[in-house]
Design an enzyme around this catalytic site. Structure first.
Site, short mmCIF file in Angstrom:
data_model
loop_
_atom_site.label_atom_id
_atom_site.label_comp_id
_atom_site.label_asym_id
_atom_site.label_seq_id
_atom_site.Cartn_x
_atom_site.Cartn_y
_atom_site.Cartn_z
N GLU A 168 62.48 79.13 58.16
CA GLU A 168 61.52 78.38 57.35
C GLU A 168 60.86 79.18 56.23
OE1 GLU A 168 58.59 76.44 59.76
OE2 GLU A 168 60.05 75.27 60.86
N GLU A 376 65.06 73.33 65.48
CA GLU A 376 63.77 73.15 66.15
C GLU A 376 63.35 71.69 66.04
OE1 GLU A 376 60.34 75.60 65.09
OE2 GLU A 376 61.68 77.32 64.79
#
Ligand code: BG6
Length: 468
Positions: A168, A376
């Site tokens: 991320e 995720e």
């Protein structure tokens, strides 16, 4: 939808964690300090209940038990990260063999249990030394990252096939330089944010090259958080706001790694503001030489963008109290607003499985055939142990609904190869501390003993049947 929904043969049923959030042992076997250890030490009041990543889940000592639990849960995949400061306590130089051998043992045990590791090289725990010299804004950091990637591939590449460079980058830059919530805790420093983003993307490109050089067979990807961003209303102004927010948070990173170019509308905006880093075209060139073997997608919730953004303000609910609203607004550009019809977690994160479908289809449509992993997805809850377990029907519903979305995307042609639930066990939820529990395994904060929640049994049955 008719049940059961069968997933393709070989589909990965996994869980995800990261080093800082579970390992503990932050001063053991020569591990160096990371920027997060330093942040916790220097600014304890910034963490819910002054939580620290020591001892987290003590996974550094309990790894064998944890691998055995993963096998009991029927997992065939596990996403984890390597701690850069454990391998290179001072950032670079000689590898710390004691720290490195921890991962030798872990990878061997995972393979022995039939669980394929998917390894992220950087999940935010930058060695503190690099933090002090300017973090990802300093061009040397990405060179050191490439050396670290080489070392990991050389040491573990015989056992690890799936490698993700960064976790991320958009979220870490946003919080590090705009909201000020994560290290280096700068607020509204847009120029710094773009320089750090450039450093991360260069680091990614160099690490991809390193991985392919060291191990021909490694599959190398990156993990992006690409929340769908919808206009709050059908007005042209809100549509423009949504496109801008998408450009800033998603496209700047996704087009860079997928297409080796930066979106022209955002380049024009940043040039006008004087924020565009020098050398951006050189970065794009490096990225074109580093095509992805797969893309990891993290998904929690969508955003709704409004053009009505008179102020700049940021706030994240870190307490799990309903009255604490999240805020994200950049004056004159966009403001995220709450979906009045939405359902939310205790931390104000909207629950919207269709967002995952939209996201997977978006990548599938722009890059058909690109292997995708949901790296995720999960729900944070306030939970209590009762009778040796946790009755987390809400989590089961959450996972089932998101797996439905994955299944729909696969049926529509998206090459989704696996789903990693966040998380294997309750862990250090960054500035939220330990109250926000995400695991299939409940971790007792006093004894650190693990207990299977009801969702753990449900996930095991789904993984075994390869169906929901
Ligand atoms: C992702 C991170 O952004 O979200 C994880 O990759 C993180 O590390 C997860 O834990 C959930 O966020 P949070 O802040 O609720 O722990």
């Amino acid at each position: 939808m008719e049940r059961p929904l069968k997933f393709p043969a070989g589909f990965v049923w996994g869980c995800a964690t990261s080093a800082l959030q579970i390992e503990g042992a932050t001063r053991e076997d020569g591990r160096g300090e990371s920027v997060w250890d330093a942040f916790c030490r220097d600014r304890p009041e910034r963490f819910f209940e002054r939580a620290t990543p020591e001892p987290a889940c003590d996974h550094y000592h309990r790894w064998a038990e944890d691998v055995a639990l993963m096998a009991e849960l029927g997992l065939n995949g596990y996403r984890l990260s390597i701690s850069w400061p454990r391998l290179f306590p001072r950032g670079g130089g000689r590898i710390n063999d004691k720290g490195a051998s921890f991962y030798d043992r872990l990878f061997d045990a995972l393979l022995e249990a039939g669980i394929e590791p998917n390894v992220t090289l950087y999940h935010w725990d930058l060695p503190a030394k690099f933090g002090r010299w300017g973090g990802w804004e300093n061009p040397d950091t990405c060179k050191r990252f490439a050396e670290y990637a080489h070392a990991c591939l050389r040491r573990y590449g015989d056992r690890v096939r799936l490698w993700s460079t960064l976790n991320e980058p958009s979220w870490s830059v946003l919080n590090g330089y705009v909201t000020g919530l994560h290290p280096p805790c700068k607020s509204e420093d847009f120029a710094g944010a773009l320089r750090a983003a450039d450093g991360l993307l260069r680091g990614h490109a160099l690490a991809c090259a390193a991985a392919h050089e060291e191990r021909g067979k490694a599959a190398v990807g990156i993990v992006l958080n690409m929340s769908p961003i919808r206009p709050a209303t059908g007005s042209t102004a809100d549509e423009r706001a949504a496109r801008l927010a998408d450009g800033m948070l998603n496209r700047w990173f996704s087009e860079a790694v997928l297409d080796g170019r930066f979106p022209s509308d955002m380049k024009a905006l940043y040039t006008g503001d004087g924020f565009l880093p020098k050398g951006i075209e050189e970065t794009a060139k490096l990225l074109r030489r580093a095509p992805l073997d797969f893309l990891g997608v993290n998904y929690y919730y969508p955003h709704h963008a409004s053009a009505n953004a008179p102020h700049t303000s940021f706030h994240l609910n870190t307490s799990g109290r309903a009255e604490e609203d999240c805020e994200f607004s950049i004056a004159g550009l966009f403001r995220f607003v709450k979906n009045k019809r939405g359902r939310f977690t205790a931390w104000g994160w909207e629950i919207d499985p269709d967002g995952l479908f939209d996201l997977l289809m978006r990548v599938h449509q722009s890059h058909p055939g690109l292997p995708l992993y949901v790296t995720e997805n999960g729900i944070g809850r306030i939970e209590k142990l009762e009778g040796g377990t946790v009755d987390d029907g809400e989590r089961i519903d959450f996972i089932r609904a998101h797996l439905d979305a994955v299944h729909r995307a696969i049926s529509a042609g998206a090459a989704v190869r696996g789903y990693y639930l966040w998380s294997l066990m309750d862990n250090f939820s960054w500035i939220n501390g330990y109250k926000k529990r995400y695991g299939l395994l409940f971790v007792d904060r006093k004894t650190l003993k693990r207990y299977k929640k009801r969702s753990a049994f449900w996930f095991r049955d789904a993984a075994r049947a390869n169906a929901v």
